[in-house]
Design an enzyme around this catalytic site. Structure first.
Site, PDB file in Angstrom:
ATOM      1  N   LYS A   1       0.813  -1.230   0.000  1.00 35.47           N
ATOM      2  CA  LYS A   1       0.000   0.000   0.000  1.00 35.47           C
ATOM      3  C   LYS A   1       0.835   1.264   0.000  1.00 35.47           C
ATOM      4  O   LYS A   1       0.403   2.293  -0.502  1.00 35.47           O
ATOM      5  CB  LYS A   1      -0.986   0.000   1.174  1.00 35.47           C
TER       6      LYS A   1
ATOM      7  N   LYS B   1     -10.774  -4.818  -3.019  1.00 39.12           N
ATOM      8  CA  LYS B   1     -11.607  -3.618  -3.143  1.00 39.12           C
ATOM      9  C   LYS B   1     -10.885  -2.528  -3.901  1.00 39.12           C
ATOM     10  O   LYS B   1     -11.486  -1.712  -4.561  1.00 39.12           O
ATOM     11  CB  LYS B   1     -11.902  -3.057  -1.745  1.00 39.12           C
TER      12      LYS B   1
ATOM     13  N   LYS C   1      -4.821 -11.221  -5.622  1.00 39.78           N
ATOM     14  CA  LYS C   1      -6.074 -11.467  -4.881  1.00 39.78           C
ATOM     15  C   LYS C   1      -7.153 -10.477  -5.300  1.00 39.78           C
ATOM     16  O   LYS C   1      -6.854  -9.338  -5.646  1.00 39.78           O
ATOM     17  CB  LYS C   1      -5.799 -11.459  -3.377  1.00 39.78           C
TER      18      LYS C   1
HETATM   19  P1  ATP Z   1      -8.424  -3.430   0.257  1.00 39.96           P
HETATM   20  O1  ATP Z   1      -8.246  -3.689  -1.182  1.00 39.96           O
HETATM   21  O2  ATP Z   1      -9.083  -2.095   0.582  1.00 39.96           O
HETATM   22  O3  ATP Z   1      -7.228  -3.753   1.106  1.00 39.96           O
HETATM   23  P2  ATP Z   1      -9.710  -5.956   0.568  1.00 39.96           P
HETATM   24  O4  ATP Z   1     -10.598  -6.208  -0.564  1.00 39.96           O
HETATM   25  O5  ATP Z   1      -8.386  -6.629   0.583  1.00 39.96           O
HETATM   26  O6  ATP Z   1      -9.542  -4.403   0.753  1.00 39.96           O
HETATM   27  P3  ATP Z   1     -10.244  -6.031   3.378  1.00 39.96           P
HETATM   28  O7  ATP Z   1     -11.148  -5.019   3.960  1.00 39.96           O
HETATM   29  O8  ATP Z   1      -8.782  -5.778   3.541  1.00 39.96           O
HETATM   30  O9  ATP Z   1     -10.540  -6.307   1.847  1.00 39.96           O
HETATM   31  O10 ATP Z   1     -10.581  -7.460   3.954  1.00 39.96           O
HETATM   32  C1  ATP Z   1     -11.701  -7.798   4.722  1.00 39.96           C
HETATM   33  C2  ATP Z   1     -11.686  -9.279   5.008  1.00 39.96           C
HETATM   34  O11 ATP Z   1     -11.892  -9.996   3.781  1.00 39.96           O
HETATM   35  C3  ATP Z   1     -10.368  -9.791   5.566  1.00 39.96           C
HETATM   36  O12 ATP Z   1     -10.627 -10.832   6.483  1.00 39.96           O
HETATM   37  C4  ATP Z   1      -9.649 -10.318   4.369  1.00 39.96           C
HETATM   38  O13 ATP Z   1      -8.700 -11.301   4.701  1.00 39.96           O
HETATM   39  C5  ATP Z   1     -10.807 -10.911   3.569  1.00 39.96           C
HETATM   40  N1  ATP Z   1     -10.503 -10.882   2.145  1.00 39.96           N
HETATM   41  C6  ATP Z   1     -10.244  -9.794   1.387  1.00 39.96           C
HETATM   42  N2  ATP Z   1      -9.994 -10.136   0.120  1.00 39.96           N
HETATM   43  C7  ATP Z   1     -10.114 -11.484   0.062  1.00 39.96           C
HETATM   44  C8  ATP Z   1      -9.964 -12.442  -0.983  1.00 39.96           C
HETATM   45  N3  ATP Z   1      -9.665 -12.069  -2.201  1.00 39.96           N
HETATM   46  N4  ATP Z   1     -10.144 -13.753  -0.684  1.00 39.96           N
HETATM   47  C9  ATP Z   1     -10.458 -14.152   0.570  1.00 39.96           C
HETATM   48  N5  ATP Z   1     -10.609 -13.296   1.608  1.00 39.96           N
HETATM   49  C10 ATP Z   1     -10.440 -11.980   1.369  1.00 39.96           C
END
Ligand code: ATP
Ligand code: LTN
Length: 333
Positions: free
Chosen positions: A112, A195, A192
């Site tokens: 990040k 968001k 992965k």
């Molecule tokens: P950002 O891109 O803003 O970091 P993110 O999409 O990675 O967001 P988070 O808010 O960081 O989502 O994650 C919320 C929860 O969802 C956490 O427990 C994270 O491990 C899980 N999570 C996020 N992305 C995935 C994914 N692609 N597969 C499985 N679990 C996920």
């Protein structure tokens, strides 16, 4: 005494099926067996730039989505992180024992801090996360694979504190589902689903329309070899060698409530196009149920506010017990 479960999601964008499969669907199962506390971590979200008006709405959106996805306020406590100041208080105290070098090694920080402008909050993000968890004497933290490193840091900080000041915090463990710990981007199956992905086609959001879901599944990367679906039934091999199609099967399995092998068996005779049509129909059907509940909840926001108020009161009371101990131990009273 039942186990304490704590987890949270940032209101930093649109919740997607990776968040649902990797995190929220686990929470729904755990809430029947444990004391469950689920947080909307808005203080974490502001470590990258947010539009204040959008953020305010996203907090309510995430809260409503928790409920729509099956978090039951009779079984779980849901609250907004910034409404409990104990989190930032404990983060400050833990900062004073957090090793700089260990924070520098956090993968999320490395990723990040190149994407966004560096700031001390982004660097300190995992210490605030440790505070979220430790304030509630948490036993288990259900998350996706990407958060494992942060929970290891949380345990290290708890151990350090306990060693220096005497037994204060319980050491939490991460709970990570094996098959669905890492849902990948539909456009770049090596990364992965996230968001903050710049390519909107890579991510299926829980609130996407039927058209958006169809388009995204249709355009999802599969494989140049048309026989992969027929030939390979083993998840580990698929996720290493044929990640695109392996990822789509994982998503199919999750929404059907199957394991990977059953999802493979049901689809192995199909062309990629037929498999994708079936997957799109499944997602549209399952997400429509969540969306219907979501709209009802957003239309009755008074009830949502009441749930969040109850959650905040519970969180304040429970976390104050730990914070009082911390203050006494450190000499802050
Ligand atoms: P950002 O891109 O803003 O970091 P993110 O999409 O990675 O967001 P988070 O808010 O960081 O989502 O994650 C919320 C929860 O969802 C956490 O427990 C994270 O491990 C899980 N999570 C996020 N992305 C995935 C994914 N692609 N597969 C499985 N679990 C996920
Ligand atoms: N860092 C997590 C969100 C998060 C969290 C937590 C998860 C903040 N505090 C406490 C579990 C427990 C993320 O980025 N997904």
């Amino acid at each position: 005494m039942s186990k304490v479960v704590f987890s949270g999601i940032q209101p930093s964008g649109n919740l997607h099926i990776g968040n649902y499969i990797g995190a929220i669907s686990q929470w729904v199962k755990l809430q029947d067996l444990t004391e469950s506390i689920f947080c909307i971590v808005d203080l974490h979200a502001i470590t990258v730039p947010q539009d204040p008006k959008v953020l305010r709405d996203k907090v309510l959106e995430v809260a409503a989505l928790y409920l729509a996805c099956g978090i039951d306020p009779k079984k779980s406590h849901i609250f907004i992180q910034s409404e409990n100041p104990n989190h930032s208080y404990l983060a400050w105290v833990l900062n004073t024992i957090a090793p700089f070098g260990q924070l520098e090694r956090m993968t999320q920080w490395k990723e990040k801090s190149v994407k966004h402008e560096e700031n001390a909050g982004l660097f300190d993000y995992p210490v605030l996360m440790a505070s979220d968890i430790l304030l509630y004497q948490t036993d288990e933290v259900p998350v996706g694979e990407d958060q494992k490193q942060h929970i290891e840091l949380t345990r290290d900080l708890a151990e350090r504190f306990n060693k220096r000041f005497g037994e204060t915090f319980k050491l939490p463990v991460p709970v990570i589902q094996k098959e669905t710990a890492r849902i990948m981007s539909l456009q770049n199956p090596a990364a992965k689903m996230s968001k903050s992905d710049n390519d909107p086609l890579g991510t299926i959001n829980i609130l996407d329309t039927e058209e958006q879901i169809r388009e995204k599944v249709k355009k999802a990367v599969t494989d140049s070899d048309p026989s992969v679906l027929k030939m390979h039934e083993h998840m580990n091999f698929m996720m290493e060698e044929h990640q695109g199609i392996g990822n789509l099967l994982t998503i199919y399995a999750a929404f059907k409530g199957y394991n990977f092998h059953d999802a493979w068996k049901e689809n192995s005779d199909k062309s990629y196009q037929d498999f994708k049509d079936g997957l799109a129909n499944l997602l549209i059907f399952e997400l429509a149920k969540i969306q219907k509940r979501y709209n009802e909840i957003r239309n009755g926001e008074k009830a949502l506010r009441k749930i969040l108020d109850e959650g905040r009161n519970y969180a304040l009371e429970k976390s104050s017990v730990t914070l009082r101990k911390v203050k006494e131990k450190v000499g802050l009273i």
